[in-house]
Motif scaffolding. Sequence first.
Motif, mmCIF file in Angstrom:
data_model
loop_
_atom_site.group_PDB
_atom_site.id
_atom_site.type_symbol
_atom_site.label_atom_id
_atom_site.label_comp_id
_atom_site.label_asym_id
_atom_site.label_seq_id
_atom_site.Cartn_x
_atom_site.Cartn_y
_atom_site.Cartn_z
ATOM 1 N N LYS A 181 7.438 -21.267 -14.223
ATOM 2 C CA LYS A 181 7.696 -22.543 -13.557
ATOM 3 C C LYS A 181 7.478 -22.410 -12.054
ATOM 4 O O LYS A 181 6.916 -23.298 -11.404
ATOM 5 C CB LYS A 181 9.124 -23.006 -13.850
ATOM 6 N N GLU A 182 7.915 -21.278 -11.476
ATOM 7 C CA GLU A 182 7.741 -21.065 -10.041
ATOM 8 C C GLU A 182 6.263 -20.901 -9.680
ATOM 9 O O GLU A 182 5.806 -21.386 -8.646
ATOM 10 C CB GLU A 182 8.515 -19.822 -9.603
ATOM 11 N N LYS A 183 5.500 -20.204 -10.525
ATOM 12 C CA LYS A 183 4.090 -19.944 -10.234
ATOM 13 C C LYS A 183 3.242 -21.201 -10.323
ATOM 14 O O LYS A 183 2.291 -21.366 -9.568
ATOM 15 C CB LYS A 183 3.547 -18.888 -11.208
ATOM 16 N N GLY A 184 3.570 -22.073 -11.266
ATOM 17 C CA GLY A 184 2.785 -23.295 -11.417
ATOM 18 C C GLY A 184 1.546 -23.078 -12.259
ATOM 19 O O GLY A 184 1.344 -22.041 -12.894
ATOM 20 N N LEU A 185 0.688 -24.083 -12.262
ATOM 21 C CA LEU A 185 -0.507 -24.080 -13.102
ATOM 22 C C LEU A 185 -1.626 -23.236 -12.497
ATOM 23 O O LEU A 185 -1.641 -22.961 -11.297
ATOM 24 C CB LEU A 185 -1.014 -25.512 -13.283
ATOM 25 N N ARG A 186 -2.571 -22.851 -13.359
ATOM 26 C CA ARG A 186 -3.801 -22.234 -12.890
ATOM 27 C C ARG A 186 -4.878 -23.294 -12.763
ATOM 28 O O ARG A 186 -4.769 -24.382 -13.329
ATOM 29 C CB ARG A 186 -4.242 -21.132 -13.866
ATOM 30 N N ALA A 187 -5.936 -22.946 -12.058
ATOM 31 C CA ALA A 187 -6.998 -23.922 -11.805
ATOM 32 C C ALA A 187 -7.616 -24.430 -13.098
ATOM 33 O O ALA A 187 -8.026 -25.589 -13.192
ATOM 34 C CB ALA A 187 -8.071 -23.291 -10.914
ATOM 35 N N GLU A 188 -7.679 -23.561 -14.121
ATOM 36 C CA GLU A 188 -8.346 -23.965 -15.363
ATOM 37 C C GLU A 188 -7.430 -24.721 -16.321
ATOM 38 O O GLU A 188 -7.878 -25.193 -17.372
ATOM 39 C CB GLU A 188 -8.909 -22.728 -16.081
ATOM 40 N N ASP A 189 -6.156 -24.858 -15.993
ATOM 41 C CA ASP A 189 -5.227 -25.555 -16.890
ATOM 42 C C ASP A 189 -5.466 -27.068 -16.835
ATOM 43 O O ASP A 189 -5.436 -27.664 -15.750
ATOM 44 C CB ASP A 189 -3.781 -25.245 -16.509
ATOM 45 N N PRO A 190 -5.664 -27.721 -18.001
ATOM 46 C CA PRO A 190 -6.034 -29.151 -18.010
ATOM 47 C C PRO A 190 -4.815 -30.076 -17.987
ATOM 48 O O PRO A 190 -4.775 -31.063 -18.719
ATOM 49 C CB PRO A 190 -6.788 -29.278 -19.333
ATOM 50 N N ASN B 290 -3.706 -19.693 -27.279
ATOM 51 C CA ASN B 290 -3.554 -19.694 -25.820
ATOM 52 C C ASN B 290 -2.102 -19.975 -25.451
ATOM 53 O O ASN B 290 -1.776 -21.012 -24.861
ATOM 54 C CB ASN B 290 -4.473 -20.736 -25.180
ATOM 55 N N PRO B 291 -1.186 -19.043 -25.785
ATOM 56 C CA PRO B 291 0.238 -19.286 -25.508
ATOM 57 C C PRO B 291 0.553 -19.390 -24.027
ATOM 58 O O PRO B 291 1.462 -20.121 -23.627
ATOM 59 C CB PRO B 291 0.929 -18.068 -26.137
ATOM 60 N N GLY B 292 -0.198 -18.682 -23.190
ATOM 61 C CA GLY B 292 0.067 -18.733 -21.753
ATOM 62 C C GLY B 292 -0.140 -20.132 -21.197
ATOM 63 O O GLY B 292 0.693 -20.647 -20.443
ATOM 64 N N GLN B 293 -1.251 -20.763 -21.562
ATOM 65 C CA GLN B 293 -1.512 -22.113 -21.073
ATOM 66 C C GLN B 293 -0.461 -23.092 -21.605
ATOM 67 O O GLN B 293 -0.010 -23.989 -20.885
ATOM 68 C CB GLN B 293 -2.906 -22.557 -21.490
ATOM 69 N N HIS B 294 -0.090 -22.943 -22.861
ATOM 70 C CA HIS B 294 0.946 -23.793 -23.457
ATOM 71 C C HIS B 294 2.235 -23.718 -22.641
ATOM 72 O O HIS B 294 2.836 -24.745 -22.299
ATOM 73 C CB HIS B 294 1.185 -23.336 -24.899
ATOM 74 N N LEU B 295 2.644 -22.490 -22.311
ATOM 75 C CA LEU B 295 3.890 -22.314 -21.558
ATOM 76 C C LEU B 295 3.760 -22.822 -20.126
ATOM 77 O O LEU B 295 4.719 -23.359 -19.569
ATOM 78 C CB LEU B 295 4.299 -20.838 -21.568
ATOM 79 N N ARG B 296 2.585 -22.688 -19.525
ATOM 80 C CA ARG B 296 2.410 -23.170 -18.152
ATOM 81 C C ARG B 296 2.478 -24.696 -18.091
ATOM 82 O O ARG B 296 3.019 -25.262 -17.137
ATOM 83 C CB ARG B 296 1.092 -22.654 -17.571
ATOM 84 N N ILE B 297 1.900 -25.368 -19.093
ATOM 85 C CA ILE B 297 1.984 -26.827 -19.123
ATOM 86 C C ILE B 297 3.430 -27.262 -19.306
ATOM 87 O O ILE B 297 3.921 -28.179 -18.630
ATOM 88 C CB ILE B 297 1.083 -27.395 -20.238
ATOM 89 N N LEU B 298 4.155 -26.596 -20.203
ATOM 90 C CA LEU B 298 5.577 -26.898 -20.371
ATOM 91 C C LEU B 298 6.342 -26.663 -19.074
ATOM 92 O O LEU B 298 7.193 -27.473 -18.684
ATOM 93 C CB LEU B 298 6.174 -26.017 -21.478
#
Length: 704
Positions: free
Chosen positions: A467-476, A589-597
């Motif tokens: 949550k602190e790091k936030g999204l990556r550039a490729e996260d939709p 892609n569990p990492g992207q799933h968790l980043r969106i959450l």
Amino acid sequence: MAELAQAKRLSKELSLFDVFVISLGPMLSVFFLIPGLAAAKTGPSVGLAFALAAFLMLPAMWSKAELATAMPKAGGTYYFLDRSLGPMVGTVGGLGTWLVLILKSAFALIGMGAYLTLVMDLPIKPVAVALTVAFALLNVVGAKESSGVQRYLVLIVLGVLTVFLVQGALTLFGVGDQGVRAGGFSPFMTEGAEGLVATMGLVVVSYVGLTKVASVAEEVQDPDRNIPLGMFLALLTATGIYVVGAAIIVAVVEPAALYSSLTPVADAADRLFHQLPHWIVLSLVLIPALAAFASAGNAGIMSASRYPLAMARDHMLPRRFAHVGRSKTPGCAIVVTAVLMIIVILTLDVVNVAKLASAFQLMVFGLINLAVIVMRESRIESYDPGFRSPFYPWIQIVGLLAPFFLIAEMGLLPLAFTTLLVGVCLAWYFWYARERVTREGAVFHWFERLGERRFDGLDTELRGILKEKGLRAEDPFDEVVARALVIDRPGKVTFEDVVSDASDRLAGNLPVTADRLTAGFLHGARTGATPVAHGAALPHVRLQEAEAPHMVIVRSKSGLTVEVGEDFGHAAHDERVHAVFFLVSPDDNPGQHLRILAQVAGRVDDEDFMPAWMACEGEQELKEVLLRDEHYLSLRLRTGTQSGELIGRSLRDVSMPDGCLVALVRRGRDSIVPRGRTLLQAEDRLTIIGEPAGIQELTDRYGG
């Protein structure tokens, strides 16, 4: 608790260049001292020893970069070892590294004496104490101010060393009349292969400052990019300086003088710039040397002070060390670090003790490589590094074994010092820290795969870091929100009804049945896997059949109750939930799933979210409340304004910056799916999503 956590968080003020100079500064200082001592062990092959030692640093650099991008928290080595191998190993790594950094930083400031004595007769220890106080005060003021000074110091060193290296290269290749004769490189290895290996063990400590920046990872902007890139650039720069510089020094300084010299750069400069007045030559060496030692001392205090901060957060040291002042720096930890440095400077033979401490650092490098193996094999889904070490696990295995081989080559005294330091750290753990911690490391998640216990609190902590790091550039994220289905329920409704409705909607876009989706969402709620806080719930599932993330957004104006199963250690949530966000993502892609959450959860945590959410009128406003401000533009088309030029045009005729698109069109009470042929009318409201630069360009062009 959220406010308390926010108050204790350090400011993210360090850029890529800051990472570069914090990593490079400590390495440059050693260049002014060690080439002569290293050449005494292997002769002209000292440059090769520096190059091979740099390769030995790759496993530790890659492993620390991976851990720092997955867990960008203050404390670096301590935090990584504690969360992977457990609090006991974390105490050894954290407390031991803190003490070693104190010794190394004191050594850097004492090392200035060898060069200061070239021009003046000063009491070295009082000068070192004064510098310690000055750098401590600078670090208390702020990380940005401290790194700003670090920038100037490193730039001074690089600027003057460039002149030294260019002039030396001209000499080596016989360009012009330099007035010196380049010495020979034969025999290349005066002590054979054994001497070369022993020299590698000596000079590898020249690079250990490279990974200091991991201890301030919490303060780095965009750590996924800046930490690995900054460390790599620093290692590349330092290696070039060491290899080329060592060759120049060997070529122009007689072996008898070089092998006993503590000022090899000054000796070489006397030969290279013999045509200049002596005071100019002395300045060319003295200024960068002092800047290099000062940068090492400053970076040492900055990085060392983050260890007691991180350990105090975890109750491994008294809580006072965790205090973060108004300047967003750990004032108490900095002051105590500086006081211990002063005691070391005044009471110990810092030069010899700091050399002994290098063996402990090599041991820690080995453990860092083991930590990456443990984190990977634990298969915690929320372990989501922005940089992954190449050649896993072979590079980690080499990085785990090689340091202990080098320690054996260093002799009994460094080994005895390391054993003593480990014993002190273990004594502190069993006397003070053991009864104050209840967590375990990721190693138990690995054991869990073999039938042992695990510590679920680590997964929760890593999700908080996401949550602190936030999204990556490729996260939709913005695209997922823009195309999300919206359900607005003004009357009373149950959570089960909402789940059934959302599952029906999602089943229309996914190759799965509504019943399967309903079962997955309800199972998550009953087992406590559904986050519920601040009036919002986030049911989520991952499916192999899903090719992209899908979301359903639900607003319940009257509110609903989400109950979670108490049998799983969670209590029922009595608070009324007004926002429910259903997320379905691909299973691979569990990492992207968790980043969106985590992005949704972070937005829900904002104080202004729920009032804005409840005040929204219609689907478009509900989505805009969730979108990131810098990634979207809400534009009302009105005659007589900048946006008026779009009225009467079709979307395909509207010029958009790269990466920007019209995601929603609101016309009266209707929401229109935007298509190329859609004709824009007065009073239409457009929601445009895209990259910040493109959104800013559109804002400047049309307002908004």
